[in-house]
Write an enzyme that holds these catalytic residues in place. Structure first.
Site, PDB file in Angstrom:
ATOM      1  N   TRP A  12       0.861  -1.223   0.136  1.00  0.00           N
ATOM      2  CA  TRP A  12      -0.186   0.419   0.029  1.00  0.00           C
ATOM      3  C   TRP A  12       0.778   1.398   0.169  1.00  0.00           C
ATOM      4  O   TRP A  12       0.789   2.420  -0.552  1.00  0.00           O
ATOM      5  CB  TRP A  12      -1.108  -0.393   1.076  1.00  0.00           C
ATOM      6  N   LYS A 106      -4.906   0.031   8.683  1.00  0.00           N
ATOM      7  CA  LYS A 106      -6.701  -0.146   9.443  1.00  0.00           C
ATOM      8  C   LYS A 106      -6.638  -1.519   9.644  1.00  0.00           C
ATOM      9  O   LYS A 106      -5.658  -2.859   9.867  1.00  0.00           O
ATOM     10  CB  LYS A 106      -7.430  -0.973   7.666  1.00  0.00           C
ATOM     11  N   SER A 136     -10.554   0.540  -2.128  1.00  0.00           N
ATOM     12  CA  SER A 136      -8.718   0.197  -2.839  1.00  0.00           C
ATOM     13  C   SER A 136      -7.904  -0.856  -2.346  1.00  0.00           C
ATOM     14  O   SER A 136      -7.226  -1.283  -1.462  1.00  0.00           O
ATOM     15  CB  SER A 136      -8.350   1.229  -2.149  1.00  0.00           C
ATOM     16  N   ALA A 138      -3.913  -2.288  -3.162  1.00  0.00           N
ATOM     17  CA  ALA A 138      -2.538  -1.112  -3.834  1.00  0.00           C
ATOM     18  C   ALA A 138      -2.148  -2.094  -5.524  1.00  0.00           C
ATOM     19  O   ALA A 138      -2.046  -1.411  -6.314  1.00  0.00           O
ATOM     20  CB  ALA A 138      -1.398  -1.900  -2.786  1.00  0.00           C
ATOM     21  N   LYS A 189     -13.982  -4.278   8.782  1.00  0.00           N
ATOM     22  CA  LYS A 189     -14.827  -5.080   7.542  1.00  0.00           C
ATOM     23  C   LYS A 189     -13.244  -6.509   6.985  1.00  0.00           C
ATOM     24  O   LYS A 189     -13.816  -7.604   6.736  1.00  0.00           O
ATOM     25  CB  LYS A 189     -14.024  -4.725   6.611  1.00  0.00           C
ATOM     26  N   SER A 252      -7.598  -9.395  -2.131  1.00  0.00           N
ATOM     27  CA  SER A 252      -7.719  -9.149  -1.126  1.00  0.00           C
ATOM     28  C   SER A 252      -6.896 -10.369  -0.246  1.00  0.00           C
ATOM     29  O   SER A 252      -7.359 -11.311  -0.120  1.00  0.00           O
ATOM     30  CB  SER A 252      -9.674  -9.237  -0.567  1.00  0.00           C
ATOM     31  N   ARG A 253      -6.085  -9.678   0.808  1.00  0.00           N
ATOM     32  CA  ARG A 253      -5.515 -10.728   1.816  1.00  0.00           C
ATOM     33  C   ARG A 253      -5.931 -11.386   2.974  1.00  0.00           C
ATOM     34  O   ARG A 253      -6.140 -12.006   3.399  1.00  0.00           O
ATOM     35  CB  ARG A 253      -4.236 -10.091   2.375  1.00  0.00           C
ATOM     36  N   VAL A 277       0.225  -8.700   5.292  1.00  0.00           N
ATOM     37  CA  VAL A 277      -0.255  -8.392   6.261  1.00  0.00           C
ATOM     38  C   VAL A 277      -1.991  -8.910   6.365  1.00  0.00           C
ATOM     39  O   VAL A 277      -2.793  -8.260   4.984  1.00  0.00           O
ATOM     40  CB  VAL A 277      -0.383  -7.546   7.292  1.00  0.00           C
TER      41      VAL A 277
HETATM   42  N1  LIG Z   1      -2.439  -3.500   0.209  1.00  0.00           N
HETATM   43  C1  LIG Z   1      -3.363  -2.758   0.029  1.00  0.00           C
HETATM   44  O1  LIG Z   1      -4.292  -3.008  -1.317  1.00  0.00           O
HETATM   45  C2  LIG Z   1      -3.975  -2.128   0.955  1.00  0.00           C
HETATM   46  C3  LIG Z   1      -3.256  -2.024   2.160  1.00  0.00           C
HETATM   47  N2  LIG Z   1      -3.801  -1.638   3.360  1.00  0.00           N
HETATM   48  C4  LIG Z   1      -3.380  -1.661   4.682  1.00  0.00           C
HETATM   49  O2  LIG Z   1      -2.466  -0.506   4.526  1.00  0.00           O
HETATM   50  C5  LIG Z   1      -1.607  -1.762   5.534  1.00  0.00           C
HETATM   51  C6  LIG Z   1      -0.361  -1.519   4.940  1.00  0.00           C
HETATM   52  O3  LIG Z   1      -0.451  -2.657   4.986  1.00  0.00           O
HETATM   53  P1  LIG Z   1       0.015  -3.687   3.060  1.00  0.00           P
HETATM   54  O4  LIG Z   1       1.208  -2.125   2.188  1.00  0.00           O
HETATM   55  O5  LIG Z   1      -0.834  -4.138   2.416  1.00  0.00           O
HETATM   56  O6  LIG Z   1       1.339  -4.654   4.147  1.00  0.00           O
HETATM   57  P2  LIG Z   1       2.278  -5.549   3.625  1.00  0.00           P
HETATM   58  O7  LIG Z   1       2.555  -7.118   4.001  1.00  0.00           O
HETATM   59  O8  LIG Z   1       2.063  -5.411   1.726  1.00  0.00           O
HETATM   60  O9  LIG Z   1       3.959  -4.682   4.091  1.00  0.00           O
HETATM   61  C7  LIG Z   1       4.304  -4.446   5.661  1.00  0.00           C
HETATM   62  C8  LIG Z   1       5.089  -3.211   5.614  1.00  0.00           C
HETATM   63  O10 LIG Z   1       5.765  -3.862   7.104  1.00  0.00           O
HETATM   64  C9  LIG Z   1       6.511  -3.572   7.393  1.00  0.00           C
HETATM   65  N3  LIG Z   1       7.485  -4.128   8.706  1.00  0.00           N
HETATM   66  C10 LIG Z   1       7.337  -4.906   8.947  1.00  0.00           C
HETATM   67  N4  LIG Z   1       7.754  -4.698  10.905  1.00  0.00           N
HETATM   68  C11 LIG Z   1       7.913  -3.571  10.670  1.00  0.00           C
HETATM   69  C12 LIG Z   1       7.943  -2.673  11.879  1.00  0.00           C
HETATM   70  N5  LIG Z   1       7.910  -3.456  13.610  1.00  0.00           N
HETATM   71  N6  LIG Z   1       7.813  -1.553  11.685  1.00  0.00           N
HETATM   72  C13 LIG Z   1       7.448  -0.884  10.658  1.00  0.00           C
HETATM   73  N7  LIG Z   1       6.771  -1.451   9.590  1.00  0.00           N
HETATM   74  C14 LIG Z   1       7.170  -2.820   9.861  1.00  0.00           C
HETATM   75  C15 LIG Z   1       7.560  -4.523   6.065  1.00  0.00           C
HETATM   76  O11 LIG Z   1       8.510  -4.563   5.634  1.00  0.00           O
HETATM   77  P3  LIG Z   1       8.924  -6.089   5.444  1.00  0.00           P
HETATM   78  O12 LIG Z   1       8.226  -6.326   4.336  1.00  0.00           O
HETATM   79  O13 LIG Z   1      10.565  -6.365   5.427  1.00  0.00           O
HETATM   80  O14 LIG Z   1       8.261  -7.061   6.294  1.00  0.00           O
HETATM   81  C16 LIG Z   1       6.826  -4.165   5.408  1.00  0.00           C
HETATM   82  O15 LIG Z   1       7.224  -3.251   4.796  1.00  0.00           O
HETATM   83  C17 LIG Z   1      -2.959  -2.320   6.304  1.00  0.00           C
HETATM   84  O16 LIG Z   1      -2.886  -1.040   8.133  1.00  0.00           O
HETATM   85  C18 LIG Z   1      -3.422  -2.416   5.543  1.00  0.00           C
HETATM   86  O17 LIG Z   1      -4.541  -2.802   5.620  1.00  0.00           O
HETATM   87  C19 LIG Z   1      -4.868  -0.375   2.627  1.00  0.00           C
HETATM   88  C20 LIG Z   1      -5.827  -0.194   1.580  1.00  0.00           C
HETATM   89  C21 LIG Z   1      -5.324  -1.129   0.641  1.00  0.00           C
HETATM   90  O1  LIG Z   2      -8.566  -2.835   3.521  1.00  0.00           O
HETATM   91  C1  LIG Z   2      -7.868  -3.379   1.898  1.00  0.00           C
HETATM   92  C2  LIG Z   2      -8.332  -2.383   0.416  1.00  0.00           C
HETATM   93  O2  LIG Z   2      -9.628  -1.836   1.066  1.00  0.00           O
HETATM   94  C3  LIG Z   2      -6.390  -4.367   1.635  1.00  0.00           C
HETATM   95  O3  LIG Z   2      -7.051  -5.100   2.443  1.00  0.00           O
HETATM   96  P1  LIG Z   2      -7.258  -6.874   2.005  1.00  0.00           P
HETATM   97  O4  LIG Z   2      -6.374  -6.943   0.941  1.00  0.00           O
HETATM   98  O5  LIG Z   2      -8.055  -7.796   2.724  1.00  0.00           O
HETATM   99  O6  LIG Z   2      -8.637  -5.980   1.025  1.00  0.00           O
END
Ligand SMILES: NC(=O)C1=CN([C@@H]2O[C@H](COP(=O)(O)OP(=O)(O)OC[C@H]3O[C@@H](n4cnc5c(N)ncnc54)[C@H](OP(=O)(O)O)[C@@H]3O)[C@@H](O)[C@H]2O)C=CC1
Ligand SMILES: O=C(CO)COP(=O)(O)O
Length: 336
Positions: A12, A106, A136, A138, A189, A252-253, A277
């Site tokens: 994201w 989230k 949304s 990513a 959700k 969706s994860r 995550v």
């Molecule tokens: N992915 C999506 O489509 C969307 C995600 N979100 C939300 O955004 C947030 C991030 O999700 P997403 O990007 O998918 O997650 P990812 O699993 O893709 O990435 C997680 C990130 O957090 C890092 N991380 C690990 N440990 C730590 C730590 N101790 N401190 C800080 N960072 C750390 C990871 O590093 P490393 O890779 O080295 O472990 C990685 O860069 C979540 O809350 C998700 O619900 C919201 C909307 C859309």
């Molecule tokens: O919050 C998200 C998309 O809105 C990311 O979580 P999910 O990948 O489980 O859908």
């Protein structure tokens, strides 16, 4: 043009950094992990988490938090919910008075039951905090597929600033003052999406999915309204909108993890397999605690908890949901 850092180099954070760079801003991505930053500098693509989305050379990459924060107009906080507090604590000494933080993660913190913006406000009281969420993934934002989001903040001007910073011809951003409703919808959700995935893993069909989405928003809404959220938010993009995308999308994860659990994986095996995550696992217990605290019935979330943490099978959980006591669809509708 604004100077913006995105904290968190997951899928994201990376997708939003690409959007902000395309919008003409000066962008830096920060990660806690040196190996991740080294890899991104070399590849200019997050091949594991966001394949096919190029990270332009002009986007800065760093593990230096002070450098990422100093002199920035906006900090986009995109680390998963379990790391929000530790990241906020590390950020706090460098954040200037009034510096704008936009929470895009989230979740609800276990134990404190706090939303993520509330954690940021508690740990970094000198900051101005906004949230940005909505249906949304990513994977779609990264390649510019039409998407809508909502920018929420206590002050209208702050929400409008976030709106104009992110908005472009494929990303439409609305504003809202109901930050609590947005964050409750966005985090709860994910727990319902685990249930939707379990139903998929068990081989159930569209009827089951529709039931979980509809009864899911009903229980999220019951709790959120009691906590002070607005009905409109639950029926909008960050409520039902985000629930639909998470329960239905191949990206969706949470749905994927649920599907694996429905197929017989343990929670730990499913999380490992998904690699990214699975926020619903972290919010599930908090949701249950909120349900008890506010005395709101949340049967789907209760069953998800039993499957995740008490060894109940997904099939048994569905049966228990189907065989609950008979009741009207809406408790408060009266017969004439
Ligand atoms: N992915 C999506 O489509 C969307 C995600 N979100 C939300 O955004 C947030 C991030 O999700 P997403 O990007 O998918 O997650 P990812 O699993 O893709 O990435 C997680 C990130 O957090 C890092 N991380 C690990 N440990 C730590 C730590 N101790 N401190 C800080 N960072 C750390 C990871 O590093 P490393 O890779 O080295 O472990 C990685 O860069 C979540 O809350 C998700 O619900 C919201 C909307 C859309
Ligand atoms: O919050 C998200 C998309 O809105 C990311 O979580 P999910 O990948 O489980 O859908």
């Amino acid at each position: 043009m604004a100077k913006i850092s995105v904290l968190g180099a997951g899928s994201w954070g990376t997708a939003l950094a690409v959007v902000l760079h395309k919008n003409g801003h000066e962008v830096t991505i920060w990660s806690i992990a040196q190996d991740e930053i080294d890899m991104l500098k070399k590849e200019r693509e997050h091949k594991d988490k966001l394949p096919g989305v190029k990270i332009a050379e002009e986007i800065g990459l760093t593990t230096d938090l002070k450098e990422a924060i100093s002199g920035r107009d906006m900090l986009v906080v995109a680390v998963p919910s379990p790391y929000i507090r530790s990241t906020a604590k590390s950020m706090a000494p460098y954040v200037e008075d009034g510096q704008l933080l936009v929470s895009v993660a989230k979740g609800i913190e276990e134990g404190t039951l706090m939303t993520l913006s509330a954690i940021l406000e508690q740990e970094i009281p000198q900051a101005e905090v906004a949230v940005l969420c909505g249906p949304s993934h990513a994977e779609e934002v990264g390649i510019g597929l039409p998407t809508t989001l909502v920018a929420g903040a206590k002050r209208k001007e702050t929400a409008e600033l976030v709106q104009s910073t992110f908005m472009n011809e494929v990303l439409r951003v609305y504003t809202s003052p109901d930050v609590l409703g947005m964050e409750l919808g966005a985090s709860l959700k994910n727990v319902i999406a685990l249930a939707a995935g379990m139903a998929d893993g068990l081989g159930y069909g569209d009827n089951t999915k529709a039931a979980l989405i509809t009864r899911g928003i009903s229980e999220i809404g019951r709790l959120a309204l009691k906590m002070g959220a607005k009905y409109e938010t639950l029926s909008g993009l960050t409520g039902i909108g985000d629930l639909i995308v998470t329960c239905a999308s191949k990206h969706s994860r949470n749905r994927k993890a649920g599907m694996l659990i429905g197929e017989g994986y343990t929670m730990e095996e499913a999380m490992k397999e998904v690699k990214m995550v699975v926020e619903g696992v972290y919010s599930a217990k908090a949701a249950m605690e909120l349900s008890a605290k506010y005395d709101v019935s949340m049967p789907i979330i209760e069953q998800v908890n039993e499957v995740l943490f008490d060894g109940k099978s997904a099939k048994e959980a569905v049966m228990d949901l189907m065989l609950r006591d008979k009741k009207p669809e809406h408790d408060d509708l009266e017969w004439n």
